[in-house]
Write a protein that holds these residues in place. Structure first.
Motif, PDB file in Angstrom:
ATOM      1  N   PRO A  30      47.725 -40.664  -1.954  1.00  0.00           N
ATOM      2  CA  PRO A  30      47.174 -40.527  -3.286  1.00  0.00           C
ATOM      3  C   PRO A  30      47.758 -38.946  -3.814  1.00  0.00           C
ATOM      4  CG  PRO A  30      45.580 -39.970  -1.448  1.00  0.00           C
ATOM      5  CD  PRO A  30      46.753 -40.755  -0.959  1.00  0.00           C
ATOM      6  N   THR A  31      47.956 -38.150  -2.689  1.00  0.00           N
ATOM      7  CA  THR A  31      48.165 -36.856  -3.082  1.00  0.00           C
ATOM      8  C   THR A  31      49.743 -36.734  -3.650  1.00  0.00           C
ATOM      9  OG1 THR A  31      48.724 -36.483  -0.838  1.00  0.00           O
ATOM     10  CG2 THR A  31      46.596 -35.613  -1.839  1.00  0.00           C
ATOM     11  N   THR A  32      49.967 -35.747  -4.221  1.00  0.00           N
ATOM     12  CA  THR A  32      51.524 -35.617  -4.577  1.00  0.00           C
ATOM     13  C   THR A  32      52.194 -35.586  -3.629  1.00  0.00           C
ATOM     14  OG1 THR A  32      50.627 -33.541  -5.075  1.00  0.00           O
ATOM     15  CG2 THR A  32      51.169 -34.606  -6.945  1.00  0.00           C
ATOM     16  N   PRO A  33      53.248 -36.526  -3.674  1.00  0.00           N
ATOM     17  CA  PRO A  33      54.206 -36.190  -2.502  1.00  0.00           C
ATOM     18  C   PRO A  33      54.942 -35.008  -2.480  1.00  0.00           C
ATOM     19  CG  PRO A  33      54.910 -37.730  -3.942  1.00  0.00           C
ATOM     20  CD  PRO A  33      53.793 -37.151  -4.692  1.00  0.00           C
ATOM     21  N   SER A  34      55.268 -34.574  -1.252  1.00  0.00           N
ATOM     22  CA  SER A  34      56.144 -33.353  -0.911  1.00  0.00           C
ATOM     23  C   SER A  34      55.687 -31.984  -1.665  1.00  0.00           C
ATOM     24  CB  SER A  34      57.433 -33.658  -1.264  1.00  0.00           C
ATOM     25  OG  SER A  34      57.786 -33.267  -2.437  1.00  0.00           O
ATOM     26  N   ALA A  35      54.407 -32.082  -2.309  1.00  0.00           N
ATOM     27  CA  ALA A  35      54.066 -30.852  -2.665  1.00  0.00           C
ATOM     28  C   ALA A  35      53.731 -29.863  -1.785  1.00  0.00           C
ATOM     29  CB  ALA A  35      52.581 -31.130  -3.431  1.00  0.00           C
ATOM     30  N   HIS A  36      54.601 -28.800  -2.032  1.00  0.00           N
ATOM     31  CA  HIS A  36      54.234 -27.644  -0.763  1.00  0.00           C
ATOM     32  C   HIS A  36      53.064 -26.936  -0.962  1.00  0.00           C
ATOM     33  CE1 HIS A  36      55.904 -23.391   0.212  1.00  0.00           C
ATOM     34  NE2 HIS A  36      54.893 -24.059   1.114  1.00  0.00           N
ATOM     35  N   ASN A  37      52.226 -26.850  -0.546  1.00  0.00           N
ATOM     36  CA  ASN A  37      50.798 -26.121  -0.783  1.00  0.00           C
ATOM     37  C   ASN A  37      50.702 -24.961   0.310  1.00  0.00           C
ATOM     38  OD1 ASN A  37      49.990 -28.162  -2.736  1.00  0.00           O
ATOM     39  ND2 ASN A  37      49.599 -29.441  -0.842  1.00  0.00           N
ATOM     40  N   PRO A  38      51.057 -23.901  -0.119  1.00  0.00           N
ATOM     41  CA  PRO A  38      50.709 -22.806   0.790  1.00  0.00           C
ATOM     42  C   PRO A  38      49.327 -22.548   1.045  1.00  0.00           C
ATOM     43  CG  PRO A  38      51.515 -21.864  -1.439  1.00  0.00           C
ATOM     44  CD  PRO A  38      51.706 -23.542  -1.420  1.00  0.00           C
ATOM     45  N   GLU A  39      49.046 -22.179   2.164  1.00  0.00           N
ATOM     46  CA  GLU A  39      47.584 -22.035   2.730  1.00  0.00           C
ATOM     47  C   GLU A  39      46.715 -20.914   1.993  1.00  0.00           C
ATOM     48  OE1 GLU A  39      46.850 -22.155   6.724  1.00  0.00           O
ATOM     49  OE2 GLU A  39      48.836 -22.543   7.053  1.00  0.00           O
ATOM     50  N   GLY A  40      47.590 -20.229   1.417  1.00  0.00           N
ATOM     51  CA  GLY A  40      46.775 -18.970   0.693  1.00  0.00           C
ATOM     52  C   GLY A  40      46.003 -19.152  -0.494  1.00  0.00           C
ATOM     53  N   ARG A  76      58.761 -17.040   0.902  1.00  0.00           N
ATOM     54  CA  ARG A  76      59.695 -18.414   1.094  1.00  0.00           C
ATOM     55  C   ARG A  76      58.721 -19.258   2.213  1.00  0.00           C
ATOM     56  NH1 ARG A  76      64.279 -19.812  -0.610  1.00  0.00           N
ATOM     57  NH2 ARG A  76      65.890 -18.498  -1.108  1.00  0.00           N
ATOM     58  N   VAL A  77      57.996 -18.785   2.878  1.00  0.00           N
ATOM     59  CA  VAL A  77      57.003 -19.304   3.887  1.00  0.00           C
ATOM     60  C   VAL A  77      55.556 -19.749   3.012  1.00  0.00           C
ATOM     61  CG1 VAL A  77      58.658 -18.802   5.936  1.00  0.00           C
ATOM     62  CG2 VAL A  77      56.281 -17.632   5.216  1.00  0.00           C
ATOM     63  N   GLY A  78      55.512 -19.019   1.847  1.00  0.00           N
ATOM     64  CA  GLY A  78      54.300 -19.274   1.384  1.00  0.00           C
ATOM     65  C   GLY A  78      53.098 -18.421   1.575  1.00  0.00           C
ATOM     66  N   LEU A  79      53.406 -17.194   1.780  1.00  0.00           N
ATOM     67  CA  LEU A  79      52.426 -16.117   1.944  1.00  0.00           C
ATOM     68  C   LEU A  79      52.898 -15.282   0.913  1.00  0.00           C
ATOM     69  CD1 LEU A  79      52.561 -15.856   5.899  1.00  0.00           C
ATOM     70  CD2 LEU A  79      50.623 -16.758   4.350  1.00  0.00           C
ATOM     71  N   SER A  80      51.679 -14.403   0.930  1.00  0.00           N
ATOM     72  CA  SER A  80      51.980 -13.372  -0.327  1.00  0.00           C
ATOM     73  C   SER A  80      52.253 -11.892   0.441  1.00  0.00           C
ATOM     74  CB  SER A  80      50.978 -13.177  -1.181  1.00  0.00           C
ATOM     75  OG  SER A  80      49.927 -12.473  -0.693  1.00  0.00           O
ATOM     76  N   ALA A  81      52.929 -10.870  -0.381  1.00  0.00           N
ATOM     77  CA  ALA A  81      53.197  -9.570   0.171  1.00  0.00           C
ATOM     78  C   ALA A  81      51.955  -8.891   0.665  1.00  0.00           C
ATOM     79  CB  ALA A  81      53.961  -8.803  -0.928  1.00  0.00           C
ATOM     80  N   LYS A  82      50.826  -9.499   0.094  1.00  0.00           N
ATOM     81  CA  LYS A  82      49.695  -8.734   0.793  1.00  0.00           C
ATOM     82  C   LYS A  82      49.233  -8.800   2.052  1.00  0.00           C
ATOM     83  CE  LYS A  82      46.768 -10.602  -2.666  1.00  0.00           C
ATOM     84  NZ  LYS A  82      45.736 -11.337  -2.890  1.00  0.00           N
ATOM     85  N   ALA A  83      50.022  -9.881   2.979  1.00  0.00           N
ATOM     86  CA  ALA A  83      49.990 -10.036   4.230  1.00  0.00           C
ATOM     87  C   ALA A  83      50.462  -8.991   4.978  1.00  0.00           C
ATOM     88  CB  ALA A  83      50.667 -11.420   4.850  1.00  0.00           C
ATOM     89  N   LEU A  84      51.561  -8.140   4.610  1.00  0.00           N
ATOM     90  CA  LEU A  84      52.310  -7.168   5.133  1.00  0.00           C
ATOM     91  C   LEU A  84      51.694  -6.069   5.812  1.00  0.00           C
ATOM     92  CD1 LEU A  84      55.239  -6.398   2.532  1.00  0.00           C
ATOM     93  CD2 LEU A  84      55.314  -7.720   4.782  1.00  0.00           C
ATOM     94  N   THR A  85      50.376  -5.687   5.530  1.00  0.00           N
ATOM     95  CA  THR A  85      49.703  -4.717   6.167  1.00  0.00           C
ATOM     96  C   THR A  85      48.540  -5.463   7.046  1.00  0.00           C
ATOM     97  OG1 THR A  85      48.000  -4.726   4.251  1.00  0.00           O
ATOM     98  CG2 THR A  85      49.942  -2.956   4.194  1.00  0.00           C
TER      99      THR A  85
END
Lengths: 346, 366, 354
Positions: free
Chosen positions: A2-12, B158-167
C-alpha cells in the motif's frame, strides 16, 4: 503493497509529505491541513528542549537530585571554605599560649568550652577552635597534594600501560606487562607500611606525609585507569576510529582516555578521604610535621592521647573532624560513581 | 579490473597460555584461505553463521586485525604489504559501518565532532592550492573549516538527518538514526568501498528496511561499492549483486544473487536457505527443510577435508573427509562452489541422507 | 477453533510502570488473547511494544514495587480456574515450573553458571515431582535426549559454559518441559541463535506442542518465525494489540497499516531481487499516546483526522476471527490508491460506528 514504493522516509520527519492533492477542493485541503496540525499538536513538545546534553551534564543533573551527593557536597564545601579562609575565621593565633597559666596538665586541670574559647583550650593553653580551623587548611593541603601525586603518577603509569596494551601490538603488551609487574609489587605492600618506609627514608615533614600517602595511592589509580582503558579499548567506537584512520596516539588521548576517566575521578574523591585518614595516621605515628606552629588534625590527635583520661575532648574534636570530612568525600564519591554508572543510566 | 581483490587470505589468531611468558599453544583459524573479488559499483554480500570468520574477513581488509598471509589488492596495491602509516592513510578510501550503532559512536563526542574527525585526520577539505596561495593563514583555516562543515552537513543530509543533529550526542538518537550517523561518518570521506558489518542486525524490522533502502539509494547516487557482511541470508540476498557463503573460515559457495537462490549447489547453502524463515505460511508449510545435526565445530580445531563434512547430509564415503575442496567454477556465469560432489548433487544423483541430518522435512504438497 | 474452553484466557492485561505522579509508562495497555491446548499463539512486535512485559506479568516475574498490573489471566486447571495475576507469590512459585514454564532469550544468563546442567534439571524434578537420586538422574537424561542433546549422560555433568548456544537453549527447554507444563511461554527463544540452530529449536518446539498438547505462547519480533510456527497471531504496537488473526488470514490479508508495513519491511528470501522494501517511516519515538488517538498515526501513511480523536476501537471482521484496531484499515481491493483514503466521503464514517 500500500505504501509508496521506495519512498525514502527520513526518521526525522514524522509528518507525511503533503502529496499533490490535485483533484480535491478546498474542503479536502482544509481537512488535510487540520489533520497535520492536529498530529503536530499531539507530537509537539517532544522535539524541542534538550539540546546536546553530554554525559557529564546528565550525570550532574542526576547528582543534584541525590541526597547522598548533596550531603557530601555540603560537608566538602564547608570543609574547603574553612580551610581556605582559615586565617580570617580563626579568632586567635593557633600557636599563642595566651591562656598558658590556666591549664595544668600534670594536675589534670583543663579548660573546656567557654564564651571566649568555643572549644576550650589545649594542653598548652592555646585556643582549640583556632587550632582546628588552621588545621583544616593543613589537612586539605595534605589530602589534595597526596591525591594529586597518586592521581598524577598513577594515571601516567596506568594510562601508558593501558594505551600500550590496547593499541601497541606485541611491543605494547610487553611494556604493559613490565609496568604492571612493578605496580603489582607496590600493591603488595600495605599502604601504611609503604608510607612509613617513605617517611623513614626522607625524614618527618609535611612533604613526607604528602609524598608517602600519594605514593601509596599510585597502584590503585594505575590499575583502575589501565583496566578502564583496556575495557574501553575493546569497544566498537575505538575500532571505528581506527577504521577511520585516526592516529593511535590520538585515539588513546581523545577517545579511550576521556571515556576511562570516570571511575578514576570517582576514585580520587574516595582517595581524598583515605588520604586525610592516612595523613592523620602518619602524623599520629610522629612522622608528620614536627613544627608545632602548623597544627594538623592528625598531630593534634596524637598529642591529645596523652591526656585521653583527663581531657578526652581534645582527642574527640580532631577525630570527629577527620571522620566527618572523610565521610563527606566518600559520600560525594559514591554518589558520583552512581551518577556515572552506565548501568543506572536509562 | 575489480576494485578489491582478496587472494588466499588467512587470518589465524594465536591462542596464548602461560603465567609469565606467553606460549602459543594453537591457532584459531578464523579466516583460512579466502579469495574473492569485488567489482566497482556493485555489492558483494558475505553471509555465514557466527564463528564463520566473516567479521574477521571484513576487518582484515582494513587491516584492523593482523593478516597472517595472503593479499588484499586495492587498485593495484597490496594492502597487506603496506606499512602501518601507509595503511592508515589508505583507510580514507575504505570505510566501515558497524553492527552496534551506539557502541560504535564515542559517547562523549557530539555528532559534529564524530563526523569531522575523519576529515581532520586525512586533511580533507579546504580551498584548492591556487586559492590558498592568496590567503592569509587565518583565512585559509576559516576556509578549511567552512568547507569541512559543508561536507559534514552534506553527508548528514544524504542519510536523512538535519544539520541540527551536529551539536547533539549519540545517546539522544534512536537506533536507526545512530546507524545513519555511522553511515554518514563513512560517507564523509568519500570512500571507494564501504564495508558494512551487520549493518541492520541490531535494528528493529521497520528500521532495518529504512537503512537497507538508504544504502541502496546511496549506491545509486554515489556509485559506491559495498562489502555487506551479515548472518541473515534474506538481507544479504536483497542488497547484493554477488553473494559469498562462508563456513568455518572459508568460502563454500559464491554466485550472483539470483543464481544462488535459484540453484544453490553447496549442501551448506542448501541447508542454510531451507532454515531461513519466510514470512508466508504457505511457503513455510510446503517447502523442504533440511535440519542440520549438531553445531559448528571449533575454528581452533577444524575438521579435516571438507570443513562441512561433519554435518553434511550429502556426505559421501570418498574425498569428503580427506581432501579439502577448492572453490571451483561450475556452470559458468560466475557460480563457484567448494564441494567435491557439486555436479552429482545438482544432477540429483546424490540425495541427502536421513541419518546424517537431524531431520529432513519434505515439502508437503498444498 | 474457539469451541473448547481456552487453557489460559488473558483479558485486558495492562502493566503500568512508575506512578506517584512522575512519568507513568503504560508498557502494556489492554492486551487480550487466549492459549489453547496444542496450539501456538504468537505475540509479534518490535522493541518497546510490550511483548516481553506481557510474558513477565503472566509468569509473575515483574518487580513487586513500582508496577501496577491490571486485567485478568485465567488459567484453567483441573482443580479449577485461577487468575495468575492475583495469586500469592508462593502459589505462583509452585505453578511456575509445574504448570507454567518459560524459555528466555539468553540461555546462558538463565542457567546457573556454577552448577552442572544435571543438577539444575534434577532440582526441578525434585521440587515439583518429588523425584530423587538415580530416578531423577535417569529422568533428566531422558529429558535431554528428548530435546535432542546427544550423549545426555555426559552432558549432565557439564557446566553451562561448556555447551554451545543451541545446546544451552535445548537444556533450558528440557528444564521447562521437565514437569510437563500445560502452558509454556517462549520469549524470543531463538533470537540469539544462528539460523540453522534456530530451525532445530523451532522444530523441537513444534514437536513438543503437537506431542504433549502444551499451549505455547511464542513471543518474537520475527514474522518469519511466526509464519512457520504460530496458529494465532497478535501483532502488538506500543502496548496494544493492533491486529489479531489466525496466521493464514493475517499473512494473506494484513489489515492494519502497521502489519502491512512490517511485512513490507522484511527482505524475503523468495522475493525476486530488485523489489524494493517499503519501510515504515520514523521510529517508535514518534508515537503519540493511545488516549490521544492511534499511537501509530505519526508513522502511518493512511492516517486521517479520525485517527487523532481518541483511541481507535478493536474492529472485528464479519468472519469473527480477524480483528484490527484501526479507523482506516488497509483493504486489499484499493490498497494502491491512497487518494481514495484521503477523500472525506470514504474516510471513517462506517468504521466509527463499529
Amino acid at each position: 503493497m500500500p505504501t509508496t514504493p521506495s519512498a525514502h522516509n527520513p526518521e526525522g520527519s514524522p509528518v507525511p509529505d503533503a502529496e499533490s492533492a490535485g483533484t480535491g477542493g478546498t474542503a479536502l485541503l482544509g481537512r488535510k491541513a487540520a489533520k497535520i496540525d492536529r498530529l503536530a499538536e499531539l507530537m509537539g513538545p517532544r522535539d524541542e528542549g534538550t539540546h546536546g546534553a553530554g554525559i557529564w551534564r546528565t550525570a550532574f543533573s542526576r547528582l543534584r537530585r541525590s541526597p547522598m551527593a548533596i550531603t557530601g557536597a555540603i560537608i566538602v564545601a564547608g570543609f574547603v571554605v574553612v580551610a581556605l579562609f582559615a586565617p580570617l575565621l580563626a579568632p586567635y593565633a593557633p600557636t599563642a599560649q595566651t591562656w598558658g597559666d590556666e591549664v595544668f596538665p600534670n594536675q589534670n586541670i583543663f579548660v573546656g568550652p567557654r564564651a571566649e574559647n568555643w572549644l576550650g583550650l589545649d594542653n598548652l593553653g592555646r585556643d582549640q577552635f583556632s587550632r582546628m580551623v588552621i588545621g583544616a587548611r593543613q589537612t586539605l593541603l595534605v589530602g589534595v597534594v597526596a591525591t594529586l601525586v597518586g592521581f598524577g603518577v598513577g594515571a601516567l603509569l596506568g594510562g601508558t600501560a593501558g594505551a600500550a596494551a590496547t593499541l601497541g601490538g606485541r611491543w605494547g603488551r610487553t611494556i604493559d606487562n613490565a609496568i604492571m609487574r612493578v605496580i603489582d609489587m607496590m600493591l603488595a605492600l600495605p599502604t601504611l607500611l609503604l608510607a612509613v618506609t617513605v617517611a623513614a627514608l626522607i625524614g618527618p615533614s609535611l612533604t613526607t606525609v604528602m609524598l608517602a600517602v600519594g605514593i601509596a595511592q599510585v597502584p590503585i589509580f594505575a590499575r583502575l585507569l589501565r583496566g578502564a582503558m583496556i575495557s574501553q579499548g575493546n569497544r566498537d567506537y575505538v575500532l571505528a576510529a581506527r577504521a577511520l584512520g585516526v592516529r593511535k596516539h590520538k585515539i588513546a588521548l581523545t577517545h579511550i582516555l576521556p571515556n576511562s576517566l570516570g571511575p578514576v575521578i570517582v576514585q580520587s574523591t574516595l582517595t581524598l578521604a583515605t588520604a586525610i585518614i592516612d595523613a592523620a595516621a602518619l602524623s599520629y605515628l610522629g612522622l608528620g610535621n614536627p613544627d608545632p606552629s602548623f597544627p594538623e588534625w592528625g598531630t593534634m590527635l596524637a598529642d591529645a592521647q596523652r591526656f585521653l583520661s583527663s581531657a578526652p575532648q581534645l582527642a574527640v574534636y580532631p577525630a570527629l573532624a577527620i571522620i566527618v570530612t572523610a565521610l563527606g568525600f566518600t559520600l560525594l564519591g559514591e554518589a558520583m560513581r552512581e551518577a556515572l554508572d552506565p548501568k543506572l543510566r536509562k | 579490473m575489480s576494485l578489491l581483490r582478496i587472494e588466499d587470505l588467512k587470518v589465524h589468531f594465536p591462542i596464548r597460555r602461560g603465567v609469565v611468558f606467553d606460549r602459543t599453544v594453537g591457532h584459531v583459524y578464523a579466516v583460512d584461505g579466502v579469495s574473492l573479488s569485488i567489482e566497482r559499483g556493485t555489492t558483494y554480500g558475505l553471509v555465514g553463521e557466527s564463528g564463520c570468520g566473516k567479521t574477521t574477513l571484513g576487518r582484515a581488509v582494513l587491516r584492523l586485525v593482523d593478516i597472517t598471509s595472503g593479499a588484499v589488492v586495492h587498485e593495484g596495491r597490496d594492502l597487506a604489504s603496506l606499512s602501518d602509516e601507509e595503511m592508515r592513510r589508505e583507510r580514507r578510501n575504505l570505510q566501515m559501518v558497524f553492527q552496534d550503532p551506539l557502541g560504535s559512536l564515542n559517547p562523549r563526542q557530539n555528532i559534529g565532532s564524530i563526523l569531522m574527525e575523519g576529515l581532520q585526520t586525512h586533511g580533507i577539505g579546504g580551498p584548492t592550492d591556487e586559492e590558498a596561495a592568496s590567503m592569509s593563514g587565518r583565512e585559509r583555516r576559516a576556509a578549511v573549516l567552512a568547507d569541512r562543515r559543508r561536507r559534514v552537513t552534506g553527508a548528514l543530509e544524504r542519510v536523512g538527518l538535519s544539520a541540527k543533529a551536529l551539536t547533539r550526542y549519540p545517546h539522544e538518537f534512536s537506533g536507526g538514526q545512530r546507524q545513519r550517523i555511522g553511515i554518514a561518518r563513512a560517507l564523509v570521506l568519500e570512500p571507494d568501498l564501504i564495508i558494512c558489518d551487520e549493518p541492520v542486525s541490531a535494528l528493529d524490522v521497520s528500521i532495518q528496511a529504512q537503512v537497507l533502502n538508504l544504502l541502496e539509494e546511496l549506491q545509486g547516487e554515489l556509485g559506491l561499492t559495498y562489502l555487506v557482511i551479515a548472518h541473515d541470508l534474506a538481507v544479504v540476498r536483497h542488497v547484493s549483486d554477488t553473494v559469498g557463503v562462508m563456513y568455518l573460515g572459508s568460502l563454500v559457495e559464491e554466485a550472483p544473487s539470483d543464481m544462488l537462490y535459484e540453484t544453490p549447489l553447496h549442501p551448506y547453502t542448501r541447508s542454510l536457505m531451507s532454515a531461513v524463515p519466510v514470512p508466508d505460511p504457505k511457503v513455510e508449510d510446503t517447502r523442504e527443510r533440511i535440519l542440520l545435526a549438531g553445531d559448528l565445530p571449533s575454528p581452533a580445531n577444524p575438521p579435516t577435508g571438507c570443513r562441512f563434512h561433519t554435518r553434511c547430509p550429502w556426505r559421501q564415503e570418498e574425498l569428503c573427509d580427506t581432501d579439502r575442496p577448492e572453490l571451483r567454477p561450475i556452470n559458468g556465469d560466475g557460480h563457484r562452489v567448494a564441494c567435491h560432489h557439486a555436479e552429482r548433487i545438482l544432477a540429483g544423483e546424490i540425495h541427502p541422507s536421513e541419518e546424517r541430518a537431524a531431520r529432513i522435512v519434505h515439502g508437503a504438497a498444498g | 477453533m474457539g469451541s473448547s474452553t481456552p487453557l489460559l484466557a488473558v483479558e485486558e492485561l495492562s502493566v503500568v510502570f512508575g506512578g506517584r505522579g512522575s512519568d507513568e509508562v503504560r508498557a502494556v495497555d489492554g492486551v487480550s488473547f487466549t492459549l489453547e491446548e496444542g496450539k501456538v499463539t504468537g505475540l509479534v512486535g518490535e522493541s518497546g511494544c510490550g511483548k516481553s512485559v506481557t510474558s513477565l506479568a503472566l509468569m509473575g516475574l515483574l518487580p513487586p514495587r513500582g508496577v501496577r498490573v491490571g486485567g485478568s489471566a485465567l488459567l484453567n486447571l483441573p482443580e479449577g480456574e485461577v487468575d495468575l495475576l492475583k495469586l500469592s507469590p508462593k502459589r505462583m512459585r509452585d505453578l511456575r515450573g509445574s504448570r507454567l514454564a518459560m524459555i528466555f532469550q539468553d540461555p546462558l544468563s538463565s542457567l546457573n553458571p556454577v552448577v552442572p546442567i544435571g543438577r539444575q534439571v534434577t532440582e526441578i524434578l525434585n521440587r515439583h515431582r518429588g523425584m530423587r537420586g538415580s530416578a531423577a538422574e535417569k529422568e533428566a537424561a531422558d529429558l535431554l535426549q528428548r530435546v535432542g542433546i546427544p550423549d545426555p549422560e555426559r552432558r549432565l555433568k557439564e557446566y553451562p559454559h561448556q555447551l554451545s548456544g543451541g545446546m544451552r537453549q535445548r537444556a533450558l527447554i528440557a528444564m521447562a518441559v521437565a514437569c510437563r507444563p500445560r502452558v509454556m511461554i517462549a520469549d524470543e527463544p531463538t533470537t540469539a541463535l544462528d539460523v540453522t540452530i534456530q530451525a532445530q529449536i523451532l522444530e523441537l518446539l513444534k514437536d513438543l506442542v503437537t506431542e504433549e498438547g502444551t499451549a505455547l505462547l511464542m513471543i518474537t519480533h520475527d514474522l518469519g518465525v511466526v509464519a512457520g510456527l504460530c496458529d494465532d497471531i497478535n501483532v502488538l504496537y506500543a502496548g496494544r494489540a493492533v491486529e489479531t488473526a489466525p496466521r493464514a488470514p493475517l499473512f494473506a490479508g494484513p489489515t492494519h497499516p502497521y502489519t502491512v508495513g512490517l511485512l513490507g519491511s522484511i527482505p524475503r528470501l523468495d522475493a525476486p531481487r530488485g523489489e524494493p522494501l517499503t519501510p515504515i517511516r520514523g521510529s517508535v519515538n514518534d508515537n503519540i499516546a493511545w488516549h490521544d488517538g492511534c499511537a501509530f498515526a505519526p508513522r502511518c501513511d493512511h492516517y486521517t483526522l479520525e485517527c487523532l480523536e481518541g483511541p481507535p476501537a478493536l474492529v472485528h471482521t464479519d468472519d469473527g476471527v480477524h480483528a484490527y484496531r484501526c479507523v482506516n484499515p488497509v483493504r486489499h481491493a484499493d490498497v494502491a490508491d491512497r487518494a481514495v483514503l484521503e477523500s472525506p466521503s470514504v474516510v471513517g464514517d462506517e468504521e466509527e460506528s463499529a
